[in-house]
Design a protein around this motif. Sequence first.
Motif, PDB file in Angstrom:
ATOM      1  N   SER A 143      37.206  18.856  34.842  1.00 41.22           N
ATOM      2  CA  SER A 143      37.539  19.627  33.632  1.00 41.22           C
ATOM      3  C   SER A 143      36.668  19.186  32.453  1.00 41.22           C
ATOM      4  CB  SER A 143      39.027  19.490  33.297  1.00 41.22           C
ATOM      5  OG  SER A 143      39.327  18.144  33.044  1.00 41.22           O
ATOM      6  N   ILE A 144      36.323  17.902  32.402  1.00 39.61           N
ATOM      7  CA  ILE A 144      35.457  17.419  31.306  1.00 39.61           C
ATOM      8  C   ILE A 144      34.043  17.990  31.464  1.00 39.61           C
ATOM      9  CG2 ILE A 144      34.329  15.370  30.341  1.00 39.61           C
ATOM     10  CD1 ILE A 144      36.866  13.826  30.800  1.00 39.61           C
ATOM     11  N   GLU A 145      33.552  18.028  32.700  1.00 44.56           N
ATOM     12  CA  GLU A 145      32.214  18.595  32.930  1.00 44.56           C
ATOM     13  C   GLU A 145      32.201  20.090  32.594  1.00 44.56           C
ATOM     14  OE1 GLU A 145      30.785  15.552  36.511  1.00 44.56           O
ATOM     15  OE2 GLU A 145      31.941  17.357  36.966  1.00 44.56           O
ATOM     16  N   LEU A 146      33.288  20.770  32.933  1.00 47.17           N
ATOM     17  CA  LEU A 146      33.386  22.195  32.601  1.00 47.17           C
ATOM     18  C   LEU A 146      33.383  22.410  31.098  1.00 47.17           C
ATOM     19  CD1 LEU A 146      35.985  23.762  35.043  1.00 47.17           C
ATOM     20  CD2 LEU A 146      33.555  24.312  34.811  1.00 47.17           C
ATOM     21  N   GLU A 147      34.099  21.515  30.406  1.00 46.77           N
ATOM     22  CA  GLU A 147      34.151  21.602  28.948  1.00 46.77           C
ATOM     23  C   GLU A 147      32.755  21.381  28.357  1.00 46.77           C
ATOM     24  OE1 GLU A 147      37.018  19.675  25.571  1.00 46.77           O
ATOM     25  OE2 GLU A 147      37.255  18.980  27.630  1.00 46.77           O
ATOM     26  N   SER A 148      32.014  20.416  28.929  1.00 44.96           N
ATOM     27  CA  SER A 148      30.649  20.142  28.460  1.00 44.96           C
ATOM     28  C   SER A 148      29.765  21.372  28.667  1.00 44.96           C
ATOM     29  CB  SER A 148      30.055  18.957  29.218  1.00 44.96           C
ATOM     30  OG  SER A 148      30.738  17.780  28.884  1.00 44.96           O
ATOM     31  N   PHE A 149      29.947  22.028  29.817  1.00 47.24           N
ATOM     32  CA  PHE A 149      29.187  23.259  30.072  1.00 47.24           C
ATOM     33  C   PHE A 149      29.525  24.329  29.027  1.00 47.24           C
ATOM     34  CE2 PHE A 149      29.989  27.493  31.909  1.00 47.24           C
ATOM     35  CZ  PHE A 149      28.683  27.968  31.890  1.00 47.24           C
ATOM     36  N   LYS A 150      30.821  24.529  28.799  1.00 45.08           N
ATOM     37  CA  LYS A 150      31.233  25.576  27.851  1.00 45.08           C
ATOM     38  C   LYS A 150      30.776  25.279  26.431  1.00 45.08           C
ATOM     39  CE  LYS A 150      35.243  27.018  30.476  1.00 45.08           C
ATOM     40  NZ  LYS A 150      36.670  26.683  30.673  1.00 45.08           N
ATOM     41  N   PHE A 151      30.758  23.993  26.094  1.00 45.63           N
ATOM     42  CA  PHE A 151      30.280  23.577  24.770  1.00 45.63           C
ATOM     43  C   PHE A 151      28.767  23.759  24.655  1.00 45.63           C
ATOM     44  CE2 PHE A 151      28.361  19.843  22.557  1.00 45.63           C
ATOM     45  CZ  PHE A 151      28.624  20.254  21.255  1.00 45.63           C
ATOM     46  N   GLY A 152      28.048  23.313  25.698  1.00 50.90           N
ATOM     47  CA  GLY A 152      26.594  23.221  25.574  1.00 50.90           C
ATOM     48  C   GLY A 152      25.829  24.507  25.858  1.00 50.90           C
ATOM     49  N   TRP A 153      26.361  25.322  26.782  1.00 51.90           N
ATOM     50  CA  TRP A 153      25.591  26.495  27.228  1.00 51.90           C
ATOM     51  C   TRP A 153      25.227  27.442  26.074  1.00 51.90           C
ATOM     52  CZ3 TRP A 153      23.304  26.757  31.885  1.00 51.90           C
ATOM     53  CH2 TRP A 153      22.776  27.979  32.300  1.00 51.90           C
ATOM     54  N   PRO A 154      26.183  27.798  25.198  1.00 46.76           N
ATOM     55  CA  PRO A 154      25.805  28.687  24.077  1.00 46.76           C
ATOM     56  C   PRO A 154      24.802  28.030  23.128  1.00 46.76           C
ATOM     57  CG  PRO A 154      28.207  28.507  24.296  1.00 46.76           C
ATOM     58  CD  PRO A 154      27.617  27.476  25.199  1.00 46.76           C
ATOM     59  N   ILE A 155      24.905  26.703  22.965  1.00 46.45           N
ATOM     60  CA  ILE A 155      23.942  25.997  22.104  1.00 46.45           C
ATOM     61  C   ILE A 155      22.557  26.078  22.732  1.00 46.45           C
ATOM     62  CG2 ILE A 155      23.263  23.729  21.197  1.00 46.45           C
ATOM     63  CD1 ILE A 155      26.216  23.020  20.981  1.00 46.45           C
ATOM     64  N   LEU A 156      22.476  25.835  24.036  1.00 45.65           N
ATOM     65  CA  LEU A 156      21.186  25.891  24.732  1.00 45.65           C
ATOM     66  C   LEU A 156      20.587  27.292  24.638  1.00 45.65           C
ATOM     67  CD1 LEU A 156      18.965  24.766  26.471  1.00 45.65           C
ATOM     68  CD2 LEU A 156      20.417  25.016  28.481  1.00 45.65           C
ATOM     69  N   LYS A 157      21.425  28.322  24.749  1.00 52.40           N
ATOM     70  CA  LYS A 157      20.920  29.690  24.650  1.00 52.40           C
ATOM     71  C   LYS A 157      20.344  29.944  23.251  1.00 52.40           C
ATOM     72  CE  LYS A 157      21.389  31.511  28.700  1.00 52.40           C
ATOM     73  NZ  LYS A 157      20.354  32.279  29.394  1.00 52.40           N
ATOM     74  N   LYS A 158      20.984  29.371  22.235  1.00 52.39           N
ATOM     75  CA  LYS A 158      20.457  29.540  20.874  1.00 52.39           C
ATOM     76  C   LYS A 158      19.145  28.786  20.685  1.00 52.39           C
ATOM     77  CE  LYS A 158      24.867  30.664  18.830  1.00 52.39           C
ATOM     78  NZ  LYS A 158      26.131  30.046  18.353  1.00 52.39           N
TER      79      LYS A 158
END
Lengths: 271, 271
Positions: free
Chosen positions: A146-161
């Motif tokens: 769940s922590i890794e999933l949270e990191s993905f959800k946090f980071g993915w939109p930032i990476l796209k920007k």
Amino acid sequence: MRKKLGLIAGGGQFPLKVCDSALKQGYLTVGVGFKDYTDPLLASRVDEFLWVNLGQLGKVIKFLKKNHVQEVIFAGPISKPKALNLRPDFRAAKVLFKLKSLNDGAIFKALIAEFESEGFRVVGPQQFVPDLIAPSGILSFRKPSSIELESFKFGWPILKKIGNLDIGQCLVVKEKIVIAVEGIEGTNATIKRAGELGGKGCVVLKAFKPGQDERIDMPALGLETIKTMIEAKATALFFEAKYSLFFDLDKSLKLANEHGLTIVGIKEGKI
Amino acid sequence: MRKKLGLIAGGGQFPLKVCDSALKQGYLTVGVGFKDYTDPLLASRVDEFLWVNLGQLGKVIKFLKKNHVQEVIFAGPISKPKALNLRPDFRAAKVLFKLKSLNDGAIFKALIAEFESEGFRVVGPQQFVPDLIAPSGILSFRKPSSIELESFKFGWPILKKIGNLDIGQCLVVKEKIVIAVEGIEGTNATIKRAGELGGKGCVVLKAFKPGQDERIDMPALGLETIKTMIEAKATALFFEAKYSLFFDLDKSLKLANEHGLTIVGIKEGKI
């Protein structure tokens, strides 16, 4: 008459794979290699070959035209730090001079436009190496925590920007903190640095830049990515499915599974 | 009755400077230091002092209240990589748990809100160390070259957008290419890396993050920045004037001038 494929080859094994596949598909191949970058093996596999220095755009176009090439493919990476010393010829200088940014995406778009203006059709690697297109879904035995999933959800939109700004394709995150952002150092160096800074448990994200052209700049992953993650004690990899190349997928997953990593292909922003 | 300033002190000389200035201005000072971060000298200069571990937010607030502190100032950096091992107490955990991001800006905003919710007034360093506020204009003997100016114009808007994402304050650019982006490694490490990747002639940009609170997270520059730039063969520094702190400005400019660097304070995006 057999179709002719112009293969503009960077480093690594990828150009060889594309070449072999094109030959199987009945193409005649015309290769261009860059001194210090391209595997010399390529010269013996293609039907015609030319060595150039990075930046000799006029020479490349002239050679492809002389050989009646119709389709052009760019395959294999050019290490950006080394490429900073390139000496553009007149034609390359003209292309570079017009650009407002010399980040990868801007250069690749301009290159495609330049080749198309000469009547070449620039094709992507998909038709030649469909087996390298990265699949989606959870590919490893271990599912993300769940922590890794949270990191993905946090980071993915930032990476796209960040991708929108045409900077890097890779971001390393740990528990809602951005640890490292890729500049021109490349993904492996970024993962290594993140391990030193963030310690165990980093999550690696690698995404396709929005608005870029998948004919040149697909994110590339492979055994080296997994090895670097293990060394850096990173535990999870989320990458862009369909628009990435995954080399040695089976071997990579085997190694990842042996070390308990989780590997996930993201499709349209979702697992 | 003398006013009381609560000084929450990170590393380096900055907390001592703020303390001395506050004493001169007639404040009674109540200091909080973090083990492994804060200069122990501070303990002997303030009127009351408490050592805490990073993350003991409840203890800090209780101590400041017991001492009837009205105004609170945060001074001195906390190295982020080291801080990743912090053990939050109940109160700190509550603050952190609510946050969607643990990047600096998000944490600082939450900290300010938490202190204000207890009736403290959080003040910035401006009134205590006005001489450290970074000035605007071309401060070095050498003016920026047209290529350096172009790098500034190319990179500054990108850096501001990265700041909007609450990532780093520093970007290193060379001729319209983003060489390095700061994550949690800090500005000096970013400059060093850029030197290794981009070679001679990099341009260093350091900006205030849009929308952040200047009471905590002002970009900091100083002699170490210049030394690192010289080592990395970077040639130009463009920084946010008014919203940055420039330590040892005279010595820094002297060193910069000796090495032919150009140093420019940017005000509202302009030279």
